[in-house]
Write a protein that holds these residues in place. Structure first.
Motif, PDB file in Angstrom:
ATOM      1  N   UNK A 163       0.900  -1.092   0.211  1.00  0.00           N
ATOM      2  CA  UNK A 163       0.086  -0.094   0.103  1.00  0.00           C
ATOM      3  C   UNK A 163       0.765   1.155   0.030  1.00  0.00           C
ATOM      4  N   UNK A 164       2.258   1.126   0.309  1.00  0.00           N
ATOM      5  CA  UNK A 164       3.186   2.397   0.175  1.00  0.00           C
ATOM      6  C   UNK A 164       3.334   2.627  -1.053  1.00  0.00           C
ATOM      7  N   UNK A 165       3.342   1.689  -2.051  1.00  0.00           N
ATOM      8  CA  UNK A 165       3.740   1.738  -3.509  1.00  0.00           C
ATOM      9  C   UNK A 165       2.667   1.671  -4.540  1.00  0.00           C
ATOM     10  N   UNK A 166       1.464   1.167  -4.216  1.00  0.00           N
ATOM     11  CA  UNK A 166       0.393   1.284  -5.251  1.00  0.00           C
ATOM     12  C   UNK A 166      -0.898   1.601  -4.677  1.00  0.00           C
ATOM     13  N   UNK A 167      -1.756   2.313  -5.599  1.00  0.00           N
ATOM     14  CA  UNK A 167      -2.870   2.798  -4.857  1.00  0.00           C
ATOM     15  C   UNK A 167      -3.747   1.600  -4.856  1.00  0.00           C
ATOM     16  N   UNK A 168      -4.525   1.557  -3.418  1.00  0.00           N
ATOM     17  CA  UNK A 168      -5.421   0.409  -2.885  1.00  0.00           C
ATOM     18  C   UNK A 168      -6.588   0.391  -4.120  1.00  0.00           C
ATOM     19  N   UNK A 169      -6.983   1.390  -4.487  1.00  0.00           N
ATOM     20  CA  UNK A 169      -8.103   1.289  -5.350  1.00  0.00           C
ATOM     21  C   UNK A 169      -7.817   1.012  -6.484  1.00  0.00           C
ATOM     22  N   UNK A 170      -6.750   1.082  -7.137  1.00  0.00           N
ATOM     23  CA  UNK A 170      -6.258   0.637  -8.487  1.00  0.00           C
ATOM     24  C   UNK A 170      -6.575  -1.004  -8.262  1.00  0.00           C
ATOM     25  N   UNK A 171      -5.542  -1.445  -7.198  1.00  0.00           N
ATOM     26  CA  UNK A 171      -5.426  -2.929  -7.035  1.00  0.00           C
ATOM     27  C   UNK A 171      -7.024  -3.460  -6.746  1.00  0.00           C
ATOM     28  N   UNK A 172      -7.913  -3.111  -6.344  1.00  0.00           N
ATOM     29  CA  UNK A 172      -9.208  -3.239  -5.980  1.00  0.00           C
ATOM     30  C   UNK A 172      -9.863  -3.574  -7.447  1.00  0.00           C
ATOM     31  N   UNK A 173      -9.749  -2.689  -8.445  1.00  0.00           N
ATOM     32  CA  UNK A 173     -10.519  -2.681  -9.668  1.00  0.00           C
ATOM     33  C   UNK A 173      -9.607  -3.848 -10.443  1.00  0.00           C
ATOM     34  N   UNK A 174      -8.514  -4.113 -10.390  1.00  0.00           N
ATOM     35  CA  UNK A 174      -7.760  -5.182 -11.187  1.00  0.00           C
ATOM     36  C   UNK A 174      -8.483  -6.505 -10.514  1.00  0.00           C
ATOM     37  N   UNK A 175      -8.368  -6.674  -9.428  1.00  0.00           N
ATOM     38  CA  UNK A 175      -8.755  -7.854  -8.521  1.00  0.00           C
ATOM     39  C   UNK A 175     -10.172  -8.086  -8.836  1.00  0.00           C
ATOM     40  N   UNK A 176     -11.044  -7.213  -8.869  1.00  0.00           N
ATOM     41  CA  UNK A 176     -12.625  -7.391  -9.284  1.00  0.00           C
ATOM     42  C   UNK A 176     -12.669  -8.072 -10.335  1.00  0.00           C
ATOM     43  N   UNK A 177     -11.973  -7.257 -11.569  1.00  0.00           N
ATOM     44  CA  UNK A 177     -12.045  -7.714 -12.824  1.00  0.00           C
ATOM     45  C   UNK A 177     -11.748  -9.203 -12.947  1.00  0.00           C
ATOM     46  N   UNK A 178     -10.560  -9.435 -12.394  1.00  0.00           N
ATOM     47  CA  UNK A 178     -10.009 -10.927 -12.566  1.00  0.00           C
ATOM     48  C   UNK A 178     -10.954 -11.771 -11.897  1.00  0.00           C
TER      49      UNK A 178
END
Length: 677
Positions: free
Chosen positions: A12-27
């Motif tokens: 979470x220090x290096x990547x935006x958690x909201x972006x990770x959430x969108x990628x995870x939801x799509x997968x």
């Protein structure tokens, strides 16, 4: 939270958690699996995507959630340690099949991407009921959710894990890029902070000016040079305090040409005059440099203003200092080359940097005698000791070694460079043969002084021996006449036994004197510590009585010592004599011990005049004395004997309150301490 150590960076220090959430939801939607990204301890970073009702129910209870997080933590460790890539393993909580893909930063796992909530084969319903009860759920509710689970083939699931692993690697690459950017930003901030501090405290005047020529930053030294305050300088044009109009026009015209791409030369260096608030004028040199942004545009300029009178003085001082250093080096080299001691300097690679003529002569003479084997002289210390000198752990080391008929002291000590680094070691070679002989003679003279004290104390005991022999002789004469043969024989035998006892005592007394003086045969023997100390006290009995003093021995009868008794007698003799010299009439001397098996501990105390702090640092040195007729070798001799036994000797004292000497010796080849039961 993040520290300088890479291992402390969180995803979470290096990547935006909201972006990770969108990628995870799509997968999760495309793969038709449950999915979540979680930290190394199993705690979630994102919200769960496409979770089955079965898993939601388990995670809704405190115990179930704890089991799931522990399962995620363990599965993440197993998959990374085993392959470094994604892996499929059963969930340790709900027993569904899970897939794990590690997210890695510079070879270290910082998070896990999990997927699963599928079955390869049906579970045992009895186990599902038991697990529902164990975590606090209704059995029917969890069984119903279990029957809604999809059963997948192993091949389909492994294909999804392969896709998940590819996504995990992409996320890892993106995290690495952001990490590198973070490090670069942090480095630039540090550089800017250092740069700002340097500018602020520089010994030249520095200011920043806009493209219109106005000052918008000024350092402390420019304020001092102009005699204006920093607030007074902000906002005014630089040309108002510098008389160099033509040069300023040339510089700003150059900036315009650079902006129009008709010139690439925009730096400028010229001389001028600085106008002070008092009206005085100072000659100066001005260096103008533009500040260019990423779009290659000049946003402002930096001006460095140097007081040339101060600059000339600084240059003159630097030249003078260089001359002094050269002269000092010549003097140092002269002392080094002409020192009577051998001097030898090595660097951190143990290579010889320098050696004086005395050392070279020693090497040449030693080679002639074949008692110097050609190794470097520093090898007598060993590399480990020299490394401890280089590190500052040791300040100096000394070894005494014989070459031919001579005894040498070889010392090694580190030398500091101008930047305070220990990069050299100076080895000093000193011939101490004469000094050693002088010390041995002086110590023998000190011992002879002690013999005088021993002899005076033993004289009374010798008188007793001769009295016994004399009385026996008279008795035997009277027995010869007037007594019948049987009585005569019996009494003569008793008289002979008395004489034999007296002769044995006489021999012991003579052996004590010879052993103490160094002319007797010194041997290792067993003796009682208390008896040995009391014997010395009896020698000084007349002096103790003259001063009406008290000498108390608090030593247990059970302490037995196996060692050189004559050397212990020297210790007791010197310390008792010193205590008697220190006390006044009615004074007190206490001799005690705190020994244990294998460890001798002795304490000599008096309530005499005491020793100053300055004297305490000197009392163990040879020839130091505070007495009018003292040799200065008593305590020096005692300390040498204690150290010969591998022990320690210390002193505590307060002026007017008395002195305490402490001796501590552990068992060695030369001494054994026993506590008898």
């Amino acid at each position: 939270m993040k520290n300088e150590d890479d291992a402390d960076y969180l995803l979470s220090d290096l990547l935006n958690v909201a972006l990770l959430q969108r990628i995870q939801d799509d997968f999760a939607e495309i793969a038709q699996v449950g999915s979540i990204i979680y930290a190394l301890d199993g705690s979630p970073i994102t919200r769960g995507s496409n979770f089955s009702e079965y898993c939601k129910l388990i995670r809704s209870t405190p115990k179930g959630l704890k089991n799931c997080m522990r399962s995620d933590e363990v599965l993440g460790m197993r998959s990374f340690n085993k392959t470094g890539r994604g892996a499929a393993m059963p969930c340790l909580s709900g027993r569904l099949m899970d897939g794990i893909a590690p997210i890695v930063l510079k070879g270290k796992r910082i998070a896990n991407w999990g997927m699963g909530h599928v079955l390869f084969e049906e579970l045992d319903e009895d186990w599902v009921r038991w697990y529902a009860k164990d975590i606090g759920l209704e059995e029917v509710e969890l069984i119903t959710a279990y029957h809604k689970l999809n059963i997948s083939t192993k091949e389909q699931f492994l294909q999804k894990i392969k896709y998940l692993t590819t996504l995990g690697q992409e996320i890892s690459e993106l995290a690495l890029v952001n990490y590198q950017l973070t490090q670069e930003i942090a480095s630039r901030r540090k550089s800017e902070s250092r740069y700002s501090a340097i500018i602020k405290n520089a010994i030249v005047g520095i200011c920043e000016i806009t493209n219109e020529g106005k000052i918008d930053y000024v350092n402390n030294h420019l304020s001092t040079l102009t005699e204006f305050s920093m607030d007074e300088l902000i906002g005014i044009k630089l040309r108002n305090i510098l008389s160099s109009e033509r040069n300023f026009e040339s510089y700003f015209n150059g900036i315009a040409d650079y902006a129009n791409k008709t010139s690439s030369n925009i730096g400028y260096d010229f001389t001028g005059q600085l106008l002070q608030k008092s009206g005085q004028i100072k000659p100066c040199r001005i260096c103008m440099t533009p500040q260019i942004n990423l779009s290659n545009q000049v946003v402002k300029s930096t001006a460095v203003i140097i007081d040339t009178t101060t600059e000339k003085l600084a240059i003159d001082n630097l030249k003078r200092r260089n001359r002094e250093l050269k002269e000092s080096k010549k003097e140092s080299d002269l002392f080094f080359d002409n020192d009577v001691n051998g001097l030898y300097m090595i660097d951190k690679n143990y290579r010889c940097m320098k050696a004086n003529s005395s050392f070279i002569s020693f090497v040449n003479e030693s080679k002639k005698r074949n008692d110097y084997n050609g190794y470097e002289i520093w090898e007598v210390f060993g590399r480990e000791t020299l490394d401890r000198l280089f590190s500052g752990e040791l300040e100096e080391v000394e070894i005494k070694k014989e070459y031919g008929m001579q005894l040498y002291s070889i010392k090694a000590a580190p030398l500091l460079d101008t930047d305070s680094r220990m990069s050299r070691i100076l080895i000093t070679l000193t011939d101490i043969t004469d000094y050693q002989m002088m010390m041995e003679n002086a110590m023998f003279a000190e011992k002879m002084t002690g013999v005088g004290m021993v002899a005076s104390g033993i004289a009374h005991d010798m008188k007793s021996v001769f009295s016994i022999l004399g009385n026996s002789n008279i008795g035997m004469k009277s027995i010869v006449s007037g007594i019948d043969e049987n009585d005569k024989r019996e009494k003569i035998e008793r008289m002979l036994q008395t004489q034999e006892h007296g002769l044995q005592n006489g021999r012991k007394l003579l052996a004590q004197i010879l052993s103490y003086s160094g002319h007797g045969y010194e041997q290792i023997e067993s003796f009682n510590l208390r008896e040995a100390v009391e014997k010395i006290i009896r020698i000084f009995n007349s002096e103790i009585m003259r001063k009406n003093a008290e000498a108390k021995v608090n030593i247990r009868d059970c302490i037995e010592i196996e060692g050189n008794s004559s050397k212990f007698s020297q210790i007791f003799m010197n310390l008792t004599a010193n205590a008697l010299d220190a006390i006044d009439n009615n004074g007190r001397i206490r001799i005690s011990e705190n020994s244990s098996q294998g460890h001798l501990s002795l304490i000599f105390e008096d309530n005499g005049r005491g020793i100053t702090k300055e004297e305490q640092g000197q009392v163990f040195k040879a020839f130091f004395t505070t007495k009018e007729k003292g040799t200065g070798l008593g305590l020096f001799t005692v300390k040498n004997i204690v150290e010969e036994f591998g022990g320690y000797m210390g002193v505590e004292s307060s002026v007017g309150a008395g002195t305490k000497f402490t001796i501590a010796i552990k068992d060695s080849a030369k001494i054994i301490t026993r506590v008898q039961k």
